[in-house]
Design an enzyme around this catalytic site. Structure first.
Site, PDB file in Angstrom:
ATOM      1  N   ASP A 181      25.894  32.945   4.450  1.00 18.96           N
ATOM      2  CA  ASP A 181      27.288  33.331   4.262  1.00 18.96           C
ATOM      3  C   ASP A 181      28.098  33.202   5.540  1.00 18.96           C
ATOM      4  O   ASP A 181      29.117  32.517   5.578  1.00 18.96           O
ATOM      5  CB  ASP A 181      27.363  34.749   3.698  1.00 18.96           C
ATOM      6  N   ASP A 194      14.097  40.046   9.297  1.00 23.36           N
ATOM      7  CA  ASP A 194      13.799  39.290   8.087  1.00 23.36           C
ATOM      8  C   ASP A 194      13.243  37.933   8.473  1.00 23.36           C
ATOM      9  O   ASP A 194      13.625  37.355   9.505  1.00 23.36           O
ATOM     10  CB  ASP A 194      15.048  39.114   7.219  1.00 23.36           C
ATOM     11  N   ASP A 207      16.296  45.969  11.292  1.00 30.72           N
ATOM     12  CA  ASP A 207      15.075  45.377  10.753  1.00 30.72           C
ATOM     13  C   ASP A 207      15.088  43.884  11.049  1.00 30.72           C
ATOM     14  O   ASP A 207      16.080  43.336  11.530  1.00 30.72           O
ATOM     15  CB  ASP A 207      14.944  45.631   9.244  1.00 30.72           C
TER      16      ASP A 207
END
Length: 655
Positions: free
Chosen positions: A200, A125, A123
């Site tokens: 992260d 984002d 997907d």
């Protein structure tokens, strides 16, 4: 109310001037300031300031999160192999809509990383400097704001869903962090530089602008992707304390991409970090395990989970190493996903918890419980213990229980239950579990499968005739019926069992040439071979019919009936009609008349008759006074009386 920066930016023309409260002017003397306060007041002020200082020192100092100052390296998307035409229309439409509204928007995360590696992104984002309520105002009804800890906007573009996040900033204080440093709420908005610092891993910190064809790299993420290095941004220990789930994400990226950890990240895989993971919500950990089990890389990931000690935080009574059954199921799961099929994560949970279920089942069987009851209690005990680690939903627990309960039935099926078993909804999952167990189930408590997995596969592949033959070979040819209690035996019917056995022996060993040796039947019924016409007719039962004496009536009998002037009055109507005479039958036989009665009786009867006459006369006068109804009057319906409502009357208010 204080306005936010976005509100000030959207409506500067409508901003109101600040209003200040009017304060009264206080006349002060011309003496110096130190002379206006006397000594006792000064001591009180010093005491208050000392209290504030001590209170401030007792409080925990908030940790300051310094944002690293770094400038982005603008790279050409075309040189990196990224093209706008390869992107889905949904993500391009969302990015362009945000840009037209005056906001910055980028594609970020795994979509950019996988595109650079030549993989098919799962997907895409998006990230923007627009706040969630501003995103909602731009996209309207096809946008939904979700999340409490990490607020996001879900935007629907056609049938596809795009996740749009706002630029984050480091937390300003320790208000939304635990004592161990884990962030419980992360809804502090910032700039793109601050948002980069909140990422992260370095490989997920690339910002791709498809409209301009640019890629922003703040930390050398492109080099890490080329070198195959997994690196946490900032201090690795602090980043793990903020969100311990990043350790599981690191293992997933290592299994999926084949990257290696850097030295700082390797040191974080210790018991202290795994204890922090147990503080995470059980529902979030279940969602994370779903990504692990259905990502298509479960076979290389499963040994890593055991090697780095993650399974002790995810499973109860975890084994020191993966079993052969778990490794084979992980391999088959990846093959199903690679071929485009779906995989249920609850099936792999059934494999991981199989050993715990067998131990619990053995304990309940040792207590003397029935087998089915022991199965139910063992499964409940396993789920209650596992629910502390990962919150398995109720429908998944039912799915796992059906697989476990079906194993004994599939190993030793009854021929009459084969069709019923094969028609159940969870039959295919239970059969796959049985096939995986054959030759790979190393548990000492597990019962042998007896190669019934292969038998079921053959049974489902052949036609109906072959299936009946397989059932006969399995033991379905002979159907045994249970004898009821108290049923009549052969001796009760007068049959000699020895003679019957002798007859069977003679029938089985007789010679067709010898006709004299044919045994005679044991039970002989008279007139069994005679035709129906020759049989005697059954006797008919004779019934005596009663006879009645015939009676004739003469004309005098009919005359007596006619002379009787007392009509027959039913008992119901007798009360409504006036009697024809006040005399009884005996009084008539004596020759008395009504005038011979006592005067009291006659006097008491008179007012009644007079009153009845008056009532009849009054009714006739009323009928004459009422006008006759015409045809027009009959056509018009009479108005119905309005029923009185039960509502309370309204109170009258004085104007």
């Amino acid at each position: 109310m204080a306005k936010t920066k976005a509100d000030a930016k959207l409506g500067q023309s409508h901003a109101r001037p600040k209003q200040f409260k009017k304060t009264k002017k206080v006349k002060r003397s011309k003496q110096p300031k130190h002379r206006q306060t006397d000594k006792p007041m000064a001591k009180h002020a010093i005491h208050q300031t000392s209290k504030k200082q001590s209170k401030h020192l007792m409080q925990k100092k908030p940790t300051k999160h310094k944002t690293p100052k770094s400038s982005a390296t603008v790279l050409s998307a075309q040189k990196l192999g990224l093209e706008k035409r390869t992107l889905p229309h949904s993500i391009v439409e969302v990015i362009s809509t945000l840009n037209k509204a005056g906001f910055d928007a980028y594609i970020v995360g795994g979509g950019v990383r996988d595109s650079l590696l030549g993989l098919a992104p799962k997907d895409f984002d998006a990230v923007t400097n627009a706040r969630p309520h501003e995103i909602k105002a731009i996209f309207g009804g096809r946008c939904r704001i979700i999340g409490k800890r990490f607020q996001l906007a879900h935007v629907y573009s056609g049938r596809e869903l795009i996740e749009v996040a706002t630029f984050r900033a480091p937390p300003k204080d320790d208000t939304h962090t635990t004592d161990d440093g884990m962030i419980t709420r992360d809804n502090v908005w910032g700039t793109i530089e601050q948002d980069f610092a909140r990422r992260d891993f370095s490989i997920n910190a690339l910002y791709y602008q498809p409209i301009k064809g640019e890629v922003l790299d703040f930390c050398g993420a492109v080099d890490d992707i080329k070198n195959g290095t997994l690196r946490l941004l900032g201090d690795a220990k602090v980043r793990v304390e903020e969100d311990p789930v990043r350790l599981l994400r690191a293992l997933r990226f290592k299994a999926k991409l084949g990257f290696e950890f850097d030295k700082a990240l390797v040191k974080q895989f210790n018991d202290t970090s795994w204890m922090l993971l147990e503080q995470v919500s059980a529902h979030r950990l279940y969602d994370e395990t779903q990504k692990m089990f259905t990502g298509g890389y479960l076979a290389p990931l499963l040994p890593l989970l055991y090697q780095y000690g993650a399974m002790n935080s995810l499973m109860t009574y975890a084994q020191p190493k993966p079993t052969r059954l778990a490794l084979q199921v992980a391999k088959n799961t990846d093959e199903r996903i690679a071929s485009g099929k779906t995989a249920n994560p609850a099936f792999f949970y059934a494999v991981l918890l199989w050993e715990n279920y067998l131990h619990a089942l053995a304990k309940f069987k040792k207590k003397g419980l029935p087998f089915h009851e022991a199965q139910i209690k063992a499964s409940r005990k396993v789920f209650d213990a596992q629910r502390i680690k990962t919150a398995i939903p109720k429908f998944a627990e039912d799915f796992i229980s059906d697989i476990w309960f079906m194993q004994p039935k599939l190993v030793s099926p009854k021929p009459k239950d084969v069709d019923r078993l094969s028609s159940q909804g969870r039959f295919r999952a239970g059969l796959d579990f049985l096939i995986m167990r054959e030759g790979r189930d190393d548990s000492p408590l597990s019962e042998p499968t007896n190669d019934m997995g292969a038998w079921w596969q053959r049974y489902l592949a052949v036609d109906a005739t072959s299936q009946s033959q397989m059932l006969n070979a399995l033991g379905g040819g002979v159907t045994r019926t249970r004898r009821r209690r108290g049923a009549d035996t052969g001796t009760d019917k007068g049959i000699d069992k020895d003679a019957e056995l002798l007859q069977l022996q003679q029938l089985s060993g007789r010679d067709d040439d010898k006709a004299d040796d044919v045994p005679q039947p044991l039970l002989v019924v008279d007139t069994a071979n005679t035709p129906k016409s020759a049989r005697p007719t059954p006797r008919v039962r004779q019934v005596d019919v009663p006879t009645f004496e015939r009676r004739t009536y003469s004309e005098s009998d009919f005359a007596k009936l006619l002379d009787n002037d007392e009509p027959y009055i039913p008992s119901v109507r007798y009360r409504k009609r006036q009697p024809s005479s006040m005399l009884s039958i005996k009084e008539r036989e004596q020759g008395l008349t009504e005038s011979d009665l006592q005067p009291s009786v006659s006097d008491s009867a008179k007012p009644k008759t007079q009153a009845s006459k008056r009532q009849k006369a009054g009714q006739q006068t009323r009928r004459q006074a009422e006008p006759r109804e015409t045809a027009q009057d009959t056509d018009t319906p009479k108005p119905k009386k309005r029923k009185k409502s039960n509502a309370k009357p309204r109170a009258k208010h004085d104007d």
